[in-house]
Design an enzyme around this catalytic site. Structure first.
Site, PDB file in Angstrom:
ATOM      1  N   SER A   1       1.117  -9.862  -0.461  1.00 47.86           N
ATOM      2  CA  SER A   1       0.819  -8.430  -0.384  1.00 47.86           C
ATOM      3  C   SER A   1       1.328  -7.731   0.860  1.00 47.86           C
ATOM      4  CB  SER A   1      -0.693  -8.220  -0.515  1.00 47.86           C
ATOM      5  OG  SER A   1      -1.371  -8.979   0.465  1.00 47.86           O
TER       6      SER A   1
ATOM      7  N   GLY B   1     -16.156 -13.675   2.138  1.00 45.24           N
ATOM      8  CA  GLY B   1     -16.488 -12.367   1.570  1.00 45.24           C
ATOM      9  C   GLY B   1     -16.255 -12.378   0.080  1.00 45.24           C
TER      10      GLY B   1
ATOM     11  N   LYS C   1       0.803  -1.225   0.000  1.00 46.49           N
ATOM     12  CA  LYS C   1       0.000   0.000   0.000  1.00 46.49           C
ATOM     13  C   LYS C   1       0.839   1.279   0.000  1.00 46.49           C
ATOM     14  CE  LYS C   1      -4.620  -1.267   1.075  1.00 46.49           C
ATOM     15  NZ  LYS C   1      -4.510  -2.651   1.590  1.00 46.49           N
TER      16      LYS C   1
ATOM     17  N   SER D   1      -8.131   1.443   9.392  1.00 45.81           N
ATOM     18  CA  SER D   1      -7.476   0.957  10.604  1.00 45.81           C
ATOM     19  C   SER D   1      -6.364   0.008  10.214  1.00 45.81           C
ATOM     20  CB  SER D   1      -8.487   0.245  11.496  1.00 45.81           C
ATOM     21  OG  SER D   1      -9.120  -0.765  10.752  1.00 45.81           O
TER      22      SER D   1
ATOM     23  N   GLU E   1     -10.020 -13.965  -3.187  1.00 46.25           N
ATOM     24  CA  GLU E   1     -10.564 -13.307  -1.999  1.00 46.25           C
ATOM     25  C   GLU E   1     -11.027 -14.354  -0.992  1.00 46.25           C
ATOM     26  OE1 GLU E   1     -13.861 -10.840  -3.191  1.00 46.25           O
ATOM     27  OE2 GLU E   1     -14.882 -12.511  -4.137  1.00 46.25           O
TER      28      GLU E   1
ATOM     29  N   ASP F   1     -17.708 -11.090  -2.461  1.00 45.51           N
ATOM     30  CA  ASP F   1     -18.433 -10.074  -3.232  1.00 45.51           C
ATOM     31  C   ASP F   1     -17.772  -9.830  -4.587  1.00 45.51           C
ATOM     32  OD1 ASP F   1     -16.429  -8.812  -1.333  1.00 45.51           O
ATOM     33  OD2 ASP F   1     -16.749  -7.197  -2.768  1.00 45.51           O
TER      34      ASP F   1
END
Ligand SMILES: *Cc1c(COP(=O)(O)O)cnc(C)c1O
Length: 332
Positions: free
Chosen positions: A314, A218, A63, A88, A214, A220
């Site tokens: 990651s 979850g 990130k 967070s 994923e 989605d």
């Protein structure tokens, strides 16, 4: 399977040129992280695996790339007023560290019940942390108010072209260092990393197969990919805390739909097994979310036999007690 063309690419939020420009911007500050290999992993899967170790990136996750790329494009006025983020997790630390490096003030909104270590880490990078009550306050409204009152620029964790292009630099480096790949496997939360990676990979290796992974709890992204519309879910219960997103972004989703071959899922148990493999065999700490892509390959969810496969690790931010518990085999 979608066959991307120049025409579709140009209507997407970012191009490969944006990833190249991002790479030039972040080079001064980001690490070019190593690409690791393991004969044991290759023997286990019958493939040649290349692990891009973003657990060794600054602040411990990819990130930093997107955050630094975004803040370094601020105008002089934006730099004076500062950057605002709500998170967070790793995005908070990425924004805080990038802002400090670039001499820009940073405010991070965090829930009151965020782990104290994360609050401290973010403060440690020099950011002002504002705590809010996640049950009674709407963080987006709070962020908008602060942005208006203080003139600060909000940088979201994934749905922003400068963030997406920055994240794509990890895959650009991976392919430059490992050589041509047949398959690329990337973890998926909101899709910043996957969208940027897909743009870089398609440009460098047009015939590459690209998979997002994923948490099963979850999925989605998988539902969205298959139905063609962004599906919203409740915050999933999974140990992959970096992928507890409720939906893909308006800018990440079209890129993923156009350039990615499929979205797969793995269970928390499968993540734990991958974490154990990295700790015991490769001697590296990979956080649960960071294991998503590898877990899918280790579990045989992608046909990798005889192929050259890039796998994004990651991040590595997991506190020691949790790491110990998980690697000793407790999922809870
Ligand atoms: C944020 C994050 C992800 C998910 O990235 P997206 O760009 O939201 O898809 C995966 N792994 C780690 C370690 C992260 O911090």
């Amino acid at each position: 399977m979608t066959t991307p063309t120049q025409a579709t690419s140009s209507s997407l939020a970012i191009t490969y040129g944006d990833v190249v420009a991002a790479h030039d911007r972040i080079r001064e500050a980001a690490h070019r992280t190593p690409v690791l290999t393991s004969r044991t992993a290759d023997a286990m899967t019958g493939a040649s695996l290349f692990f891009k170790a973003e657990n060794f990136q600054r602040m411990g996750a990819f990130k930093f790339r997107g955050a630094y790329n975004a803040i370094s494009q601020f105008t002089a006025a934006q730099r004076r007023a500062g950057v605002l983020a709500f998170s967070s997790g790793n995005h908070a630390q990425a924004i805080a560290l990038s802002a400090r490096e670039l001499g820009v003030p940073a405010v991070i909104l965090m829930p009151q019940d965020a782990p104290q270590v994360k609050v401290e880490a973010t403060r440690g990078y020099g950011a002002e942390v504002i705590l809010y009550d996640r049950y009674t306050e709407d963080r987006e409204a709070l962020a908008r108010r602060l942005a208006t009152e203080r003139g600060m620029t909000l940088i979201p964790p994934y749905d922003h072209p400068h963030v997406m292009a920055g994240q794509g630099t990890a895959t650009k480096e991976l392919i430059e260092d490992a050589g041509e790949l047949d398959i690329l496997v990337v973890c998926l939360g909101g899709g910043g990393l996957l969208s940027g990676s897909a743009v870089a990979a398609r440009a460098l290796n047009p015939n590459i197969e690209i998979y997002g992974v994923e948490p099963e709890a979850g999925n989605d992204g998988q539902q969205s990919f298959r139905t063609g519309e962004i599906v919203h879910i409740d915050t999933p219960r999974t140990i992959a805390d970096g992928a507890q997103t409720q939906h893909l972004g308006n800018q990440t989703f079209p890129v993923i739909r156009a350039l990615v071959d499929d979205i797969l899922t793995v269970t928390d148990d499968e993540l734990v097994q991958a974490m154990q493999f990295f700790a015991s065999r490769m001697k590296i700490v990979v956080e649960p979310t960071g294991c998503l892509a590898a877990a899918a390959v280790f579990q045989g969810k992608i046909d990798v036999r005889g192929k050259r496969v890039g796998i994004l690790l990651s991040g590595g931010n997991v506190d020691l007690a949790r790491f110990a518990k998980l690697t000793l085999g407790e999922v809870a």
